[in-house]
Enzyme design. Structure first.
Site, short mmCIF file in Angstrom:
data_model
loop_
_atom_site.label_atom_id
_atom_site.label_comp_id
_atom_site.label_asym_id
_atom_site.label_seq_id
_atom_site.Cartn_x
_atom_site.Cartn_y
_atom_site.Cartn_z
N PHE A 67 0.84 -1.20 0.00
CA PHE A 67 0.00 0.00 0.00
C PHE A 67 0.87 1.25 0.00
CE2 PHE A 67 -2.30 3.43 2.05
CZ PHE A 67 -3.57 3.37 1.50
N ASP A 68 1.85 1.24 0.89
CA ASP A 68 2.70 2.42 1.01
C ASP A 68 3.54 2.65 -0.23
OD1 ASP A 68 1.73 3.14 3.44
OD2 ASP A 68 3.18 1.97 4.57
N SER A 113 -28.86 17.56 19.85
CA SER A 113 -28.37 16.45 20.66
C SER A 113 -29.56 15.59 21.05
CB SER A 113 -27.65 16.98 21.88
OG SER A 113 -28.46 17.91 22.53
N GLU A 143 -28.30 1.07 18.47
CA GLU A 143 -26.87 1.09 18.16
C GLU A 143 -26.09 1.60 19.37
OE1 GLU A 143 -26.36 4.60 15.26
OE2 GLU A 143 -28.37 3.83 14.86
N LYS A 145 -23.68 3.93 21.63
CA LYS A 145 -23.46 5.38 21.72
C LYS A 145 -21.96 5.60 21.93
CE LYS A 145 -25.24 9.43 24.14
NZ LYS A 145 -23.93 10.01 24.43
N ASP A 147 -18.45 7.24 22.62
CA ASP A 147 -18.01 8.34 23.47
C ASP A 147 -16.84 9.04 22.79
OD1 ASP A 147 -17.92 10.04 25.57
OD2 ASP A 147 -17.04 8.61 26.98
N ARG A 166 -19.37 19.86 16.19
CA ARG A 166 -20.72 20.22 16.56
C ARG A 166 -20.82 21.69 17.02
NH1 ARG A 166 -25.15 17.63 18.87
NH2 ARG A 166 -24.00 15.72 19.31
N GLU A 202 -19.14 10.05 14.66
CA GLU A 202 -18.31 10.34 15.82
C GLU A 202 -16.86 10.01 15.51
OE1 GLU A 202 -19.70 11.14 20.04
OE2 GLU A 202 -20.86 10.72 18.24
N TYR A 254 -22.90 7.43 11.05
CA TYR A 254 -24.18 6.74 11.23
C TYR A 254 -25.41 7.53 10.82
CZ TYR A 254 -23.24 9.25 15.60
OH TYR A 254 -22.88 10.19 16.53
N LYS A 341 -28.14 6.08 28.70
CA LYS A 341 -26.74 6.17 29.12
C LYS A 341 -26.46 5.15 30.22
CE LYS A 341 -24.40 10.06 28.68
NZ LYS A 341 -23.91 11.41 28.95
N CYS A 435 8.51 19.99 48.24
CA CYS A 435 8.75 18.72 47.57
C CYS A 435 8.95 17.64 48.64
CB CYS A 435 9.99 18.82 46.71
SG CYS A 435 10.50 17.23 46.03
N CYS A 438 12.83 16.53 48.55
CA CYS A 438 13.98 17.39 48.80
C CYS A 438 13.60 18.66 49.57
CB CYS A 438 14.68 17.74 47.50
SG CYS A 438 13.76 18.89 46.49
N CYS A 453 8.70 20.88 41.31
CA CYS A 453 9.84 21.12 42.18
C CYS A 453 10.98 21.68 41.32
CB CYS A 453 10.26 19.80 42.83
SG CYS A 453 11.87 19.89 43.61
N CYS A 459 17.16 17.12 43.46
CA CYS A 459 15.96 16.41 43.91
C CYS A 459 16.08 14.96 43.45
CB CYS A 459 14.74 17.10 43.31
SG CYS A 459 13.20 16.31 43.73
ZN LIG Z 1 12.30 17.98 44.90
#
Ligand SMILES: [Zn+2]
Length: 713
Positions: A67-68, A113, A143, A145, A147, A166, A202, A254, A341, A435, A438, A453, A459
């Site tokens: 392909f490449d 929405s 179907e 949903k 995320d 959106r 999505e 979709y 949900k 810290c 240290c 820090c 440290c």
């Molecule tokens: Zn430190």
């Protein structure tokens, strides 16, 4: 024509005889050009088809390298004959365009929405409402949903015209250049598509790509993304589309919108969308009753952890478009669809303590130690609090009972506190001001969220982190220094900066020993016996051959990852020029923005860094590009990951260098991400077996030569 005759043609043909030659030349030239146009068209079509087979149908007809190769040929021809570039050419996938500001674009149809709910009773209520409004019994389609990030794609004459986020539903950002780099989004459609229409879906980031991205970010001191959705949406807003191309975004499309589209149900639209070239959801089910809907929801609530990407629920739609129209929409959402949900999988568990970890760049990350609890199939003992924000947001007190959630996401997160369980005298958890390693006062930079820090040179976790980074595989690759040896050398005061490795003497280290415990509390003994010492010193010595670009990466400049180091090395050629470069000069380099440039300037303004570099230089660590590596000979192997194994006619290092000189990347282990293996004599049998199992092409030295020389046709 007389003058012409006299001057040029006369010496091999008499008067007027040159005319046919001229025509012949003209015809050959025209024919040649014409055949180039045909070939460009042919390659464009072929690549679109292979892309569709691979990414949409999951049908691997040709290998990645084949392909490449086609893609490379096309890119080469397009460069030579830019007048013939076809609209929607597959070469646009690699990105390259930089968007400074994303234009705001009005949506043709508002992006509403869906109404959503966590209760099944409301789904039953939805079904009753639909039934009451219909004469016929409705048919539903269920179907998943996804995320991810909602996207609207406009196609005209079968070509991707525009991709818009959106936004507020009325208008969104034009992210076309970035979306073009997503392999699963067709740039050009197949036959019988409508002249003008819109597709919605999505954009998502699969878990694997998400983990890889976060590992890379943490490696160079950037904040990791909290979840794949954030990472996907952040990626779409990147200014450099080449970077987007590297993020392995995916999509599911979709929904089609337009005039007189050739389908009358939602399910039919999936069939058509797929035929035209879109990646549609794999999981869609027609449901004729509320019981079937319930079964679909329950099934996916149980199974969702097994998916390679995040979903947060199930969408239920009326299948018939006429019925959808009859039901219409409210101001906010359609009446013919609803989203159920999933409740995130949550547990309540007490906070035992908080660790404040310090990384090699000094960033402090609070980590909550929890009473171990089983959540979505895994035992959770720790959860990252990312930075101070979460501690503040939930006003976390000592011994609080925390709600921990794993909503399909990989890293468990704290989503709340159970106040009724709070002990009366519990103290508020405070972010440390010093810290923990240290005792230096922590600093917060204006533009960054985290504390860090500033005691870079003393440290312990920062110093050790820097040393670990220096010897790591992609940097100086001194593997004989692994497994707790740095810890021991540091504790004994023998090594504090990377230059110290090179002045280690056998008599100082022989016989050193330390008992430590690993994470599972197993005892481990690190000791320097004769053989270990010998190996380690040999490894350190050998690292002086590591090329400059990797030395630069090994220095651990914040935000300078492997690729940026390589680009900087190629651009500035040696450490002197780089160290003296101004911010503006640095920004000339591909991928180097304000933040990276600032960090580089700061690095070279620090005396300790300069002193260390001088010491490294004196012991012979490479501080300039090798002469033969000064220029890239070609980009035939650009973007290719190659494993070299076996014995060749040239030393293996030279072979590797050759691959780099032609733009390729050397990788040591065989995995799915490898494009091909160059096998010499006595290639490791394990490697061969693995490559064959993964169907990774195995090329000989001669075949590589051919590939490199094919550039010169
Ligand atoms: Zn430190």
């Amino acid at each position: 024509m007389k003058a012409f005759n006299n001057n040029y043609i006369i010496f091999f043909c008499s008067e007027k005889e040159w005319i046919p030659f001229f025509y012949l030349f003209f015809i050959t030239f025209a024919f040649h050009n014409n055949s180039m146009l045909t070939r460009i068209k042919e390659l464009t079509e072929l690549l679109h088809q292979h892309n569709y087979n691979y990414y949409v149908l999951d049908n691997h007809i040709i290998s990645d390298s084949e392909f490449d190769k086609l893609l490379e040929e096309l890119a080469y021809l397009e460069k030579e004959y830019p007048q013939y570039i076809q609209q929607g050419s597959p070469t646009q996938r690699v990105g390259g365009e930089v968007t400074k500001n994303f234009a705001t674009v009005q949506h043709i149809f508002p992006m509403l929405s869906l109404g959503n709910t966590y209760s099944f009773e409301e789904i039953e209520e939805f079904d009753r409402r639909v039934q009451n409004a219909m004469l016929q019994k409705p048919e539903y389609v269920c179907e998943l949903k996804y995320d991810g990030v909602a996207i609207s794609l406009i196609y005209e004459n079968g070509k991707l015209l525009r991709a818009v986020t959106r936004g507020d539903g009325i208008q969104g950002d034009d992210v076309t250049q970035n979306v073009k780099t997503i392999r699963t989004i067709p740039l050009k459609l197949f036959r019988d598509y409508p002249h003008f229409f819109e597709v919605r879906g999505e954009i998502l980031l699969p878990h694997k790509a998400f983990e890889k991205l976060n590992a890379e970010r943490e490696d160079i001191g950037e904040q990791p993304f909290a979840n794949p959705r954030n990472a996907a949406s952040g990626s779409l807003k990147l200014q450099n589309s080449t970077e987007v191309a590297n993020r392995s975004l995916d999509c599911r499309l979709y929904m089609a919108l337009g005039n007189k589209l050739p389908f009358i149900t939602h399910l039919e639209s999936f069939t058509k969308l797929k035929e035209w070239g879109f990646k549609t959801p794999e999981t869609v089910q027609k449901c004729n009753s509320i019981e079937e809907i319930r079964a679909f929801i329950n099934h996916w609530d149980m199974e969702r952890e097994k998916l390679p990407f995040d979903i947060d629920g199930v969408v239920i739609k009326v299948n018939d478009f006429a019925q959808q129209q009859q039901l219409g929409t409210t101001a906010k959402s359609p009446r013919w669809a609803i989203a159920y949900k999933f409740k995130a999988k949550q547990v309540l568990t007490p906070l035992l303590s908080i660790d404040f970890q310090v990384g090699r760049t000094g960033v402090v990350t609070p980590v909550a130690n929890l009473r171990p609890v089983l959540l979505a199939g895994t035992m959770v003992k720790r959860a990252s609090l990312h930075n101070n924000d979460i501690i503040q947001q939930f006003d976390i007190h000592e011994n609080d009972y925390l709600y921990v959630e794993k909503g399909g996401e990989i890293i468990p997160k704290i989503v709340g506190v159970e106040l009724s369980n709070r002990l009366p005298n519990a103290k508020k958890v405070a972010f440390v001001s010093q810290c923990p390693y240290c005792q230096t006062l922590l600093i917060k930079k204006e533009e960054e969220v985290g504390y860090y820090c500033p005691n870079e040179w003393n440290c312990p976790p920062q110093v050790k982190g820097k040393l670990e980074h220096f010897i790591s595989r992609k940097a100086m690759n001194i593997d004989s220094l692994g497994e707790g040896k740095i810890e021991l050398l540091y504790d004994k005061g023998l090594v504090k900066t990377s230059a110290d490795f090179y002045s280690l003497k056998p008599e100082n280290i022989l016989g050193l020993e330390k008992r430590t415990a690993d994470e599972a509390q197993n005892e481990r003994i690190v000791s320097f016996r004769e053989k270990t010492t010998e190996n380690m010193l040999a490894g350190i010595k050998q690292s002086k051959n590591v090329p400059f670009e990797r030395v630069l990466f090994a220095m651990g400049i914040r935000y300078v990852g492997e690729t940026t180091a390589k680009k900087l090395a190629r651009y500035f050629k040696n450490i002197d020029t780089l160290a003296n470069a101004t911010k503006n000069e640095l920004k000339e380099v591909d991928d180097v923005g304000e933040m990276v440039a600032e960090s580089i300037v700061q690095f070279f303004n620090t005396v300790e860094n300069l002193e260390n570099i001088v010491k490294l230089y004196k012991v012979g660590v490479k501080m300039e590009l090798d002469a033969e590596n000064q220029t890239l000979i070609s980009n035939v192997l650009e973007g290719k990951s190659v494993v070299v194994s076996g014995v060749f006619s040239i030393p293996r290092d030279v072979m590797k260098q050759k691959i780099e000189q032609h733009g390729g990347k050397n990788v040591s282990a065989i995995s799915r991400n490898i494009d091909f293996v160059i096998a010499g004599e006595n290639m490791g049998p394990e490697k061969r077996k693995k490559a064959e199992k993964l169907s990774i092409p195995i090329l000989s030295e001669t075949e590589l030569e051919k590939m490199i020389f094919s550039l010169n046709y």
